[in-house]
Each structure stands twice: as structure tokens, then as C-alpha cells.
Design a protein around this motif. Structure first.
Motif, mmCIF file in Angstrom:
data_model
loop_
_atom_site.group_PDB
_atom_site.id
_atom_site.type_symbol
_atom_site.label_atom_id
_atom_site.label_comp_id
_atom_site.label_asym_id
_atom_site.label_seq_id
_atom_site.Cartn_x
_atom_site.Cartn_y
_atom_site.Cartn_z
ATOM 1 N N SER A 75 40.088 47.370 81.255
ATOM 2 C CA SER A 75 38.644 47.261 81.020
ATOM 3 C C SER A 75 37.971 47.283 82.387
ATOM 4 N N ILE A 76 36.960 48.132 82.500
ATOM 5 C CA ILE A 76 36.263 48.282 83.776
ATOM 6 C C ILE A 76 34.771 48.084 83.536
ATOM 7 N N GLY A 77 34.193 47.173 84.297
ATOM 8 C CA GLY A 77 32.775 46.885 84.164
ATOM 9 C C GLY A 77 31.955 47.563 85.237
ATOM 10 N N GLY A 78 30.702 47.775 84.910
ATOM 11 C CA GLY A 78 29.808 48.403 85.868
ATOM 12 C C GLY A 78 28.358 48.171 85.507
ATOM 13 N N TYR A 79 27.510 48.856 86.231
ATOM 14 C CA TYR A 79 26.074 48.715 86.007
ATOM 15 C C TYR A 79 25.434 50.095 86.035
ATOM 16 N N ASN A 80 24.750 50.443 84.948
ATOM 17 C CA ASN A 80 24.074 51.720 84.818
ATOM 18 C C ASN A 80 22.706 51.605 85.495
ATOM 19 N N LEU A 81 22.543 52.337 86.598
ATOM 20 C CA LEU A 81 21.306 52.253 87.378
ATOM 21 C C LEU A 81 20.121 52.869 86.645
ATOM 22 N N LYS A 82 20.383 53.911 85.877
ATOM 23 C CA LYS A 82 19.307 54.613 85.173
ATOM 24 C C LYS A 82 18.696 53.744 84.072
ATOM 25 N N ASP A 83 19.569 53.101 83.266
ATOM 26 C CA ASP A 83 19.088 52.291 82.147
ATOM 27 C C ASP A 83 18.938 50.811 82.491
ATOM 28 N N ASN A 84 19.354 50.434 83.700
ATOM 29 C CA ASN A 84 19.253 49.054 84.144
ATOM 30 C C ASN A 84 20.023 48.105 83.220
ATOM 31 N N LYS A 85 21.275 48.511 82.874
ATOM 32 C CA LYS A 85 22.117 47.718 81.967
ATOM 33 C C LYS A 85 23.554 47.706 82.456
ATOM 34 N N GLY A 86 24.207 46.596 82.175
ATOM 35 C CA GLY A 86 25.634 46.501 82.452
ATOM 36 C C GLY A 86 26.440 47.161 81.343
ATOM 37 N N PHE A 87 27.697 47.492 81.637
ATOM 38 C CA PHE A 87 28.566 48.091 80.623
ATOM 39 C C PHE A 87 30.021 47.757 80.915
ATOM 40 N N VAL A 88 30.844 47.919 79.897
ATOM 41 C CA VAL A 88 32.292 47.781 80.024
ATOM 42 C C VAL A 88 32.922 48.970 79.322
ATOM 43 N N ARG A 89 33.874 49.619 79.976
ATOM 44 C CA ARG A 89 34.640 50.726 79.394
ATOM 45 C C ARG A 89 36.085 50.278 79.273
ATOM 46 N N VAL A 90 36.719 50.606 78.160
ATOM 47 C CA VAL A 90 38.132 50.294 77.949
ATOM 48 C C VAL A 90 38.891 51.612 77.880
ATOM 49 N N TYR A 91 39.925 51.733 78.668
ATOM 50 C CA TYR A 91 40.738 52.949 78.727
ATOM 51 C C TYR A 91 42.182 52.619 78.358
ATOM 52 N N GLN A 92 42.780 53.443 77.505
ATOM 53 C CA GLN A 92 44.211 53.342 77.213
ATOM 54 C C GLN A 92 44.936 54.056 78.349
ATOM 55 N N LEU A 93 45.776 53.330 79.060
ATOM 56 C CA LEU A 93 46.380 53.891 80.272
ATOM 57 C C LEU A 93 47.262 55.093 80.007
ATOM 58 N N ASP A 94 47.970 55.131 78.868
ATOM 59 C CA ASP A 94 48.849 56.276 78.632
ATOM 60 C C ASP A 94 48.086 57.556 78.305
#
Length: 178
Positions: A75-94
């Protein structure tokens, strides 16, 4: 499994907040007693996530990172500068990496050739990134599974270094390497 995230220090505060950040993944190699970068299915650098998020979403990426206990997802968190909102993305490593592949030469997984040797031509490395045929049982040799059955018993011991052929189950390349 080890994850490291970094953000450009010149882009981490107002007024200079800008699209930045990357996440790198490392796999422990017990034979080297060290960590090596995980092998990406899509990028030679092993960093596949940030460009997508930075370019599409104009984001600060990798502000928070969490690995699932079994190592199957991140899970990787970040901040969307355009929408002024935080987010979390989940990636399956395989889906993005070869998470269990201990290959040292990353280019062999991307050369569009079947590198018919361990670990490349193994389940761990998805049979050389699907460039090698799936192993089949050699007729008359129960327990001997290889990608190219015609290499066993052909009268030539040409592949001594290929573990899957030169085994007792494969009768040492069908008797060629005795």
C-alpha cells in the motif's frame, strides 16, 4: 521484503510542493546475505509506480508505505496536488514484479529469449518471463520435467550447468552426462 520511499526534499513543503516521490522494493538474497532490488516486469530500473502517479495525478507519491505481512501486496500513500486530496493505492506485487525470483542478471528476463537455466527457467521467475515453454515430463523418465525434452538422451552432454536436465531424475541428461 524491504520497501524504501523517498521524496525530493525541495518539493515537500509549500510553496514549492511539486510532483515527486518513488518507492523501491528489495528482496533479501540469503546467498549474498544482502538485499537486491526486486525485478520489475515493466521497468529496467525496478521502479514502476511513481511515474504513473506523478504524471497522471500530479502527486506527491510514497508519503506512506505499508507491506502486507505475507509480502503479497504493498500500500502506497500520497497526495494529489490537483484535487488537494490524499490517496492510498494497493498493488499486488506479483502483477508488477517477480517477487520470488533470485535472478542476478535482470536483462535475461527481458531479452525475449528462453534462458534455459536456473533460476530464470523456473517457476520462481515465471519460466524466464514466459519466454521458455512450460516444463514437460520426459518420456520414460518419471520425475524428469524439462522445457526441451529433445535435449535429454540426444548423445551430447551440452548443458551440464543446467540443473533441471543434469539430475538423477533426468538420468543426467538421459545418460549424456555420465
Amino acid at each position: 521484503l524491504l520497501s524504501v520511499s523517498s521524496i525530493d526534499p525541495d518539493c515537500d513543503a509549500f510553496p514549492s510542493l511539486c510532483a515527486t516521490g518513488q518507492v523501491e522494493l528489495y528482496l533479501f538474497d540469503p546467498s549474498e546475505n544482502d538485499f537486491m532490488g526486486m525485478i520489475s516486469k515493466y521497468s529496467s530500473e525496478g521502479i514502476v509506480f511513481p511515474k504513473r502517479e506523478q504524471d497522471i495525478l500530479n502527486s506527491v507519491y510514497g508519503a506512506g508505505v505499508s507491506l502486507r505481512g505475507d509480502g503479497s501486496s504493498i500500500s502506497i500513500g500520497g497526495y494529489n496536488l490537483k484535487d488537494n486530496k490524499g490517496f492510498v493505492r494497493v498493488y499486488q506485487l506479483d502483477e508488477w514484479f517477480y517477487p520470488r525470483c533470485p535472478a542476478k542478471d535482470r536483462q535475461k528476463l527481458r531479452n525475449n529469449l528462453c534462458d534455459d537455466e536456473f533460476p530464470y527457467n523456473s517457476e520462481l521467475c515465471e519460466f524466464d518471463s514466459e519466454h521458455c515453454p512450460l516444463p514437460k515430463q520426459v518420456p520414460g523418465l518419471p520425475g524428469c520435467f524439462v522445457s526441451y525434452t529433445n535435449k535429454t538422451g540426444d548423445g551430447e552432454c551440452t548443458i551440464l550447468n543446467l540443473e533441471m536436465y543434469n539430475t538423477s531424475e533426468c538420468k543426467f541428461e538421459g545418460g549424456d552426462c555420465l
